[in-house]
Design a protein around this motif. Sequence first.
Motif, PDB file in Angstrom:
ATOM      1  N   UNK A   1       0.828  -1.209   0.000  1.00  0.00           N
ATOM      2  CA  UNK A   1       0.000   0.000   0.000  1.00  0.00           C
ATOM      3  C   UNK A   1       0.859   1.253   0.000  1.00  0.00           C
ATOM      4  N   UNK A   2       1.919   1.241   0.757  1.00  0.00           N
ATOM      5  CA  UNK A   2       2.815   2.392   0.801  1.00  0.00           C
ATOM      6  C   UNK A   2       3.444   2.645  -0.567  1.00  0.00           C
ATOM      7  N   UNK A   3       3.877   1.600  -1.217  1.00  0.00           N
ATOM      8  CA  UNK A   3       4.499   1.749  -2.543  1.00  0.00           C
ATOM      9  C   UNK A   3       3.500   2.306  -3.561  1.00  0.00           C
ATOM     10  N   UNK A   4       2.240   1.961  -3.431  1.00  0.00           N
ATOM     11  CA  UNK A   4       1.241   2.492  -4.357  1.00  0.00           C
ATOM     12  C   UNK A   4       0.999   3.983  -4.137  1.00  0.00           C
ATOM     13  N   UNK A   5       1.105   4.447  -2.904  1.00  0.00           N
ATOM     14  CA  UNK A   5       0.906   5.866  -2.626  1.00  0.00           C
ATOM     15  C   UNK A   5       2.120   6.686  -3.027  1.00  0.00           C
ATOM     16  N   UNK A   6       3.313   6.115  -2.918  1.00  0.00           N
ATOM     17  CA  UNK A   6       4.535   6.852  -3.217  1.00  0.00           C
ATOM     18  C   UNK A   6       4.751   6.981  -4.714  1.00  0.00           C
ATOM     19  N   UNK A   7       4.559   5.926  -5.462  1.00  0.00           N
ATOM     20  CA  UNK A   7       4.802   5.914  -6.912  1.00  0.00           C
ATOM     21  C   UNK A   7       3.633   6.569  -7.635  1.00  0.00           C
ATOM     22  N   UNK A   8       3.785   7.820  -7.998  1.00  0.00           N
ATOM     23  CA  UNK A   8       2.708   8.488  -8.721  1.00  0.00           C
ATOM     24  C   UNK A   8       3.120   8.902 -10.130  1.00  0.00           C
ATOM     25  N   UNK A   9       4.405   8.875 -10.445  1.00  0.00           N
ATOM     26  CA  UNK A   9       4.868   9.345 -11.747  1.00  0.00           C
ATOM     27  C   UNK A   9       4.899   8.238 -12.792  1.00  0.00           C
ATOM     28  N   UNK A  10       4.751   7.034 -12.382  1.00  0.00           N
ATOM     29  CA  UNK A  10       4.889   5.901 -13.286  1.00  0.00           C
ATOM     30  C   UNK A  10       3.770   5.885 -14.331  1.00  0.00           C
TER      31      UNK A  10
ATOM     32  N   UNK B   1       1.020   4.350 -16.637  1.00  0.00           N
ATOM     33  CA  UNK B   1       0.043   3.273 -16.438  1.00  0.00           C
ATOM     34  C   UNK B   1      -0.003   2.793 -14.992  1.00  0.00           C
ATOM     35  N   UNK B   2      -0.011   3.725 -14.059  1.00  0.00           N
ATOM     36  CA  UNK B   2      -0.033   3.369 -12.648  1.00  0.00           C
ATOM     37  C   UNK B   2      -1.312   2.636 -12.270  1.00  0.00           C
TER      38      UNK B   2
END
Length: 89
Positions: free
Chosen positions: A24-33, A35-36
């Motif tokens: 869950x933390x990784x999903x909130x942090x990675x926003x620039x990718x 096709x997120x």
Amino acid sequence: MEQFVDIIKDALVVIASFGIIVASYRLWVEKDRKNMIYARIHILGVIDCACFLIFLALGETLLAFVYLILAPFLAHAIAHAAYNDKLPE
């Protein structure tokens, strides 16, 4: 022997909880990718399978099947929100 089984069950819950928190933390942090949304739906499916198996291992069959039924609705809600977000302004 029963105490050993309880320790194993508790350890399993702690490990699963830690994995869910990290994902869950990784999903909130990675926003620039690019096709997120696909990454979010994928990790939801992985967490869904892991939680279903863990609930079955803990003997919580009703909770496992409720989770198995409700998680696809969450994935659909995420995909639907992403689709509607791309509408022209």
